[in-house]
Design an enzyme around this catalytic site. Structure first.
Site, PDB file in Angstrom:
ATOM      1  N   TYR A  24       0.863  -1.350  -0.069  1.00 33.23           N
ATOM      2  CA  TYR A  24      -0.056  -0.049  -0.014  1.00 33.23           C
ATOM      3  C   TYR A  24       0.833   1.221   0.040  1.00 33.23           C
ATOM      4  CZ  TYR A  24      -3.228  -3.551   1.651  1.00 33.23           C
ATOM      5  OH  TYR A  24      -3.883  -4.633   1.919  1.00 33.23           O
ATOM      6  N   TYR A 152     -14.623  -4.532   2.554  1.00 33.19           N
ATOM      7  CA  TYR A 152     -13.141  -4.997   2.055  1.00 33.19           C
ATOM      8  C   TYR A 152     -12.898  -6.659   2.453  1.00 33.19           C
ATOM      9  CZ  TYR A 152      -8.074  -5.532   2.148  1.00 33.19           C
ATOM     10  OH  TYR A 152      -6.794  -6.075   1.875  1.00 33.19           O
ATOM     11  N   ASP A 246     -17.181 -12.823   6.812  1.00 28.02           N
ATOM     12  CA  ASP A 246     -15.796 -12.589   6.707  1.00 28.02           C
ATOM     13  C   ASP A 246     -15.621 -12.121   8.288  1.00 28.02           C
ATOM     14  OD1 ASP A 246     -13.270 -11.589   6.852  1.00 28.02           O
ATOM     15  OD2 ASP A 246     -13.601 -10.603   4.906  1.00 28.02           O
ATOM     16  N   LYS A 275      -5.842 -13.359  11.013  1.00 29.16           N
ATOM     17  CA  LYS A 275      -5.460 -12.357  11.714  1.00 29.16           C
ATOM     18  C   LYS A 275      -5.375 -12.769  12.946  1.00 29.16           C
ATOM     19  CE  LYS A 275      -6.726  -8.417   9.037  1.00 29.16           C
ATOM     20  NZ  LYS A 275      -5.688  -7.873   8.336  1.00 29.16           N
TER      21      LYS A 275
HETATM   22  C1  LIG Z   1     -12.322  -8.356   6.711  1.00 32.31           C
HETATM   23  C2  LIG Z   1     -11.096  -8.853   6.140  1.00 32.31           C
HETATM   24  N1  LIG Z   1     -11.095  -9.630   5.131  1.00 32.31           N
HETATM   25  C3  LIG Z   1      -9.968 -10.097   4.542  1.00 32.31           C
HETATM   26  C4  LIG Z   1      -8.772  -9.567   4.705  1.00 32.31           C
HETATM   27  C5  LIG Z   1      -7.562  -9.818   4.007  1.00 32.31           C
HETATM   28  O1  LIG Z   1      -6.875 -10.508   4.764  1.00 32.31           O
HETATM   29  P1  LIG Z   1      -5.141 -10.996   4.595  1.00 32.31           P
HETATM   30  O2  LIG Z   1      -4.434  -9.634   4.477  1.00 32.31           O
HETATM   31  O3  LIG Z   1      -4.647 -11.883   5.411  1.00 32.31           O
HETATM   32  O4  LIG Z   1      -5.334 -11.360   3.170  1.00 32.31           O
HETATM   33  C6  LIG Z   1      -8.698  -8.496   5.618  1.00 32.31           C
HETATM   34  C7  LIG Z   1      -7.279  -7.819   6.001  1.00 32.31           C
HETATM   35  O5  LIG Z   1      -7.265  -6.755   6.471  1.00 32.31           O
HETATM   36  C8  LIG Z   1      -9.905  -8.092   6.266  1.00 32.31           C
HETATM   37  O6  LIG Z   1     -10.019  -7.036   7.194  1.00 32.31           O
END
Ligand SMILES: Cc1ncc(COP(=O)(O)O)c(C=O)c1O
Length: 426
Positions: A24, A152, A246, A275
């Site tokens: 980023y 996201y 998610d 995470k």
């Molecule tokens: C809600 C959500 N889904 C998916 C992801 C993507 O995860 P990664 O960065 O481990 O690929 C993130 C990352 O910030 C997220 O906050």
């Protein structure tokens, strides 16, 4: 990118920086990254001796603080016996124990755990499962998803395609990704009517609905009510769609309950976790399906199998870390700590409400957000926080805190006071 004073004294920094591509970041203009030599608790130690209080917990992963001895010992034991073994045709104790423990923690009948190595891939797997769920039942047309503005779900192609196409960070790719319906969350009469209308017209082509429950994270730390999730569950049932939560950001206590879906008493068909799964130590993700989804793959026909298998899936070190992290959730009063943090954030950020540039201050569990009208110089603001001895990484128009749950009151106080001080000087 020129090296900062101090960092340049290390050949690893100077020699390596010219060869690394950072996340980023506009590599031409971004400020040089800070060289970190150690972490402990809620602290990040820089090579010039400065110690920063961490307000972000490494993109929301390090929920127990850094270098927790229990996780470290579990990983050390595991590395001595078996760091990794492929998961095709072979299994191991750490992965199976973790799968069982996750299934026991899940609400409803979310019982089948598919491991992968990042949140984005966990989302890809969930989407693939959902599409194949219908394919295995002879329905080829159900391949589109309903997703939500400000959402996201990651940076891989499928995950980008269900993120916000306009306001999100992948707007450049607009028109180039697989197309899905990205609509407003059904939060009021108008958006609920539009949502129902969409499902009525298009349910035959839909595989499912994907949402970040309670908090849309990287899309702006926006909160919604638990009733929205109940509405999504009802709609999914009515139109026979799979509901994917998610919980990569919200999972493991961040919003105040162990999983955000618990607050709404809603059980999705598929859940994505990553995470904080390993307490911020090693990459690991899980896509957890319910019995109904799994049953659609259970067949004598080999073509009905889920053809997915990341090389490092169920890595033994990562699974050992995750099992140790789950121990800590059992032994330590993590949810109580989250409730204390919520109170500390409310108290500490309240004064920001008076500041002229501030549009909103909001807190949900261990997430504190100060939203400004806009931030003109993000890099400059980030640097100001570092000068004050804290690591806080604003994005878009928000300054936010997602600290480790084990953070001390004094450390949390310093974080919130610093936000007030720095924003006051804008
Ligand atoms: C809600 C959500 N889904 C998916 C992801 C993507 O995860 P990664 O960065 O481990 O690929 C993130 C990352 O910030 C997220 O906050």
């Amino acid at each position: 990118m020129a090296a900062e004073k101090g960092a340049g004294e290390h050949t690893w920094y100077e020699g390596g920086l010219a060869h690394v591509w950072l996340p980023y970041a506009q590599m031409k203009t971004a400020r040089p990254p800070l060289p970190v030599v150690r972490t402990h608790g809620c602290r990040i130690l820089l090579d010039d001796g400065r110690e920063l209080i961490d307000g972000i917990a490494s993109w929301w992963t390090a929920c127990h603080g850094y270098n927790h001895p229990h996780i470290r010992q579990a990983v050390e034991r595991q590395v001595a016996s078996m760091p990794h073994v492929m998961f095709g045709g072979l299994v191991h104790e750490q992965a199976l124990t973790l799968a069982r423990r996750l299934a026991e923690l899940m609400p409803g009948d979310l019982t089948r755990v598919f491991f992968s190595d990042s949140g984005s891939v966990a989302v890809e797997v969930a989407m693939k499962m959902a599409v194949q769920f219908w394919l295995n039942q002879g329905m080829r047309g159900r391949k589109t998803f309903v997703a939500f503005r400000h959402g996201y779900h990651g940076d891989t192609t499928g995950a980008m395609a269900v993120g916000d196409p306009d306001g999100g960070m992948h707007a450049l790719f607009h028109g180039l990704l697989p197309e899905h319906y990205v609509v407003d969350l059904p939060q009021d009469e108008e958006s609920s009517a539009a949502f129902s209308h969409l499902l009525e017209r298009h349910s035959g082509e839909l595989a499912g609905i994907i949402v970040e429950p309670l908090v849309q994270g990287a899309g702006g730390m926006r909160f919604h009510d638990a009733s929205v999730l109940r509405l999504l569950r009802q709609a999914a049932d009515r139109y026979q769609l799979l509901l994917i939560f998610d919980e990569i950001f919200t999972g493991f206590g961040r919003t105040g309950s162990l999983f955000a879906c618990e607050e709404a008493s809603v059980v999705p068909d598929i859940m994505c976790l990553s995470k904080a799964l390993t307490g911020g130590t090693l990459p690991l993700a899980a896509t957890i399906a319910n019995e109904r989804v799994f049953d659609a793959f259970w067949s004598d026909d080999p073509a009905h199998a889920l053809m997915h298998g990341p090389t490092y899936m169920a890595n033994a070190l990562a699974c050992a870390a995750a099992n140790a992290s789950l121990d800590l959730f059992e032994w330590e009063p993590r949810l109580q700590q989250v409730a204390n943090i919520a109170r500390g954030l409310e108290r500490g950020l309240a004064r920001c409400r008076e500041l002229p540039r501030v549009k909103d201050v909001r807190v949900k569990g261990a997430i504190g957000v100060v939203e400004l009208d806009r931030i003109d110089d993000l890099d400059g603001l980030r640097a100001r926080f570092v000068e004050e001895g804290v690591f806080i990484r604003p994005f878009g128009s928000i300054v936010y805190l997602t600290p480790a749950f084990a953070i001390g009151d004094d450390e949390l106080g310093k974080l919130t006071r610093t936000i007030g001080k720095v924003l006051h000087s804008l």
